[in-house]
Design an enzyme around this catalytic site. Structure first.
Site, short mmCIF file in Angstrom:
data_model
loop_
_atom_site.label_atom_id
_atom_site.label_comp_id
_atom_site.label_asym_id
_atom_site.label_seq_id
_atom_site.Cartn_x
_atom_site.Cartn_y
_atom_site.Cartn_z
N ARG A 48 -19.09 -12.29 18.85
CA ARG A 48 -18.22 -12.17 17.67
C ARG A 48 -18.98 -12.38 16.35
NH1 ARG A 48 -15.60 -15.80 15.21
NH2 ARG A 48 -15.52 -17.26 16.95
N TYR A 102 -6.01 9.88 8.05
CA TYR A 102 -5.73 9.73 9.47
C TYR A 102 -4.43 8.91 9.59
CZ TYR A 102 -6.12 7.73 14.13
OH TYR A 102 -5.86 7.32 15.40
N ASP A 174 -14.09 7.49 5.34
CA ASP A 174 -13.99 7.63 6.80
C ASP A 174 -14.74 8.92 7.13
OD1 ASP A 174 -13.21 8.38 9.36
OD2 ASP A 174 -11.23 7.46 9.17
N LYS A 199 -14.55 8.93 18.71
CA LYS A 199 -14.58 10.38 18.63
C LYS A 199 -16.01 10.89 18.90
CE LYS A 199 -10.50 9.24 17.58
NZ LYS A 199 -9.96 9.10 16.24
#
Ligand SMILES: *Cc1c(COP(=O)(O)O)cnc(C)c1O
Length: 379
Positions: A48, A102, A174, A199
């Site tokens: 993390r 999006y 993006d 993607k």
């Protein structure tokens, strides 16, 4: 950051991949530890904290491909985008977003930002002056996405980045649809590049991940929030992403080639109403796209059939019906039945989403096999 002399094809294979120094193997081993020694290190390794070996291998490869000084790999595109936004914004701030976002990002902006006292404006991204007009004294972020989903509208990256810099505002893009192969927004003055790695970066429809690429200073700010929000990616998935990235350039080049050929075929077919692809000279954003997408126009296109698009899609044999995008296999979706299903037909029409619109994520198959499948499904 100074650009490497090496080509993207070479970088995709070699950058950031340490291999296996212990046994001299070619491939980076999986380092699954979540517990590391804390003595003699500035920050102990911890998943993390975004600093374990497999996370760094992915990050460094992406940094090389996006010409970025630094970056972070996340467990999803949304984790990357929202962490970057919340790291840059606080109560009382204002942000400007391109309206064609999006769906997941748009929904997050509308539902999450106001709950934390952050105001926003949505503007038509095709006209850069719209961003400047929407600036207020408390504007901290300008956020764009190009080519956009699902009608592939183009935003002038350099023009928007210049406006943001002039006003001391952080610019975020993006870059999922273009991928780092076709478009490198940092070269055009953008501060933060976000990706849904689910993607093209993953590219095989089997991984969910995300990334943020930026300067050292901004990445540090994002990291300070990221360790609180906790959207880190596990070692095994990182290992798969590193492997996927080695063929990113090859895949996207074939997708560019296929998409352009298919768009050109569709543009001349009488059974098709409209084709949206920035590589077509008839596309209103073609000149800007040509300048800012030196690698190619991407593997995403959309088009309107004259007859029922649902029937057309049902008749496709090779090309599969599926949500998501960017995989090696060609897929189609109906925005009216998926991403935009909650809008009324009139609302959809207003933003150019016709009920017969087909969004096409072009894969790496042989061009003619794809065109033949489309031909038989149109007839
Ligand atoms: C899929 C997608 C996202 C969200 O990414 P996830 O990995 O699903 O969280 C963001 N932006 C674009 C353009 C996308 O296609």
């Amino acid at each position: 950051m100074k650009k490497s002399q090496l080509s993207k094809l070479t970088q995709s294979v070699h950058a950031g991949s340490p291999g296996d120094p212990q046994f001299k193997g070619l491939v980076t081993p999986v380092f699954p530890s979540s517990a590391y020694d804390y003595e003699g290190v500035p920050v102990s390794l911890y998943p993390r904290y975004f600093n374990t070996p497999n996370q760094l291998a992915v990050t460094e490869k992406l940094m090389a491909l996006e010409n970025a000084e630094d970056g972070l790999v996340f467990s999803s595109g949304m984790a990357a985008i929202l962490t970057a936004l919340f790291a840059m914004l606080k109560k009382g701030d204002h942000a400007i977003f391109q309206a064609d976002l999006y769906g997941g990002t748009l929904h997050a902006v509308i539902t999450e930002l106001p709950r934390f006292g952050i105001d926003y404006t949505l503007v038509d991204g095709q006209f850069p002056e719209n961003f400047e007009k929407a600036i207020r004294p408390e504007t901290r972020v300008i956020y764009i996405e190009t080519p956009s989903n699902p009608t592939l509208k183009i935003t002038d990256i350099q023009a928007v980045a210049t406006i943001a810099h002039k006003h001391g505002i952080v610019s975020i893009i993006d870059n999922t649809f273009a991928s780092p192969v076709n478009q490198n927004p940092i070269d055009l003055g953008i501060d933060i590049v976000a990706h849904s790695g689910t993607k093209y970066i993953g590219g095989h429809s089997d991984i969910c991940c995300g990334a943020v690429l930026s300067t050292k200073a901004l990445t540090k700010t994002i990291w300070e929030s990221a360790i609180h929000f906790g959207g880190s990616l596990d070692a095994h998935t990182c290992w798969l992403v590193e492997r996927s990235l080695k063929t990113l350039v090859l895949r996207v080049r074939q997708q560019n080639l296929n998409a352009l050929a298919i768009a050109q075929f569709l543009a001349t077919d009488a059974r098709v109403n409209k084709v949206f692809y920035p590589g077509l000279i008839s596309h209103p954003g073609h000149a800007v796209a040509k300048a800012q997408m030196p690698g190619g126009f991407g593997g995403m296109l959309s088009f309107e059939t004259k007859s029922d698009a649902h029937v057309f899609m049902s008749k496709l044999k090779l090309i599969k019906r599926a949500v998501s995008l960017g995989g090696v296999e060609s897929t189609v979706t109906s925005p009216a039945r998926t991403s935009h299903v909650k809008m009324s037909p009139a609302e959809r029409q207003a933003i150019g989403v016709n009920d017969n619109l087909v969004r096409f994520s072009v894969g790496i198959e042989e061009t003619n096999d794809l065109i033949n499948d489309i031909k038989q499904a149109l007839s």
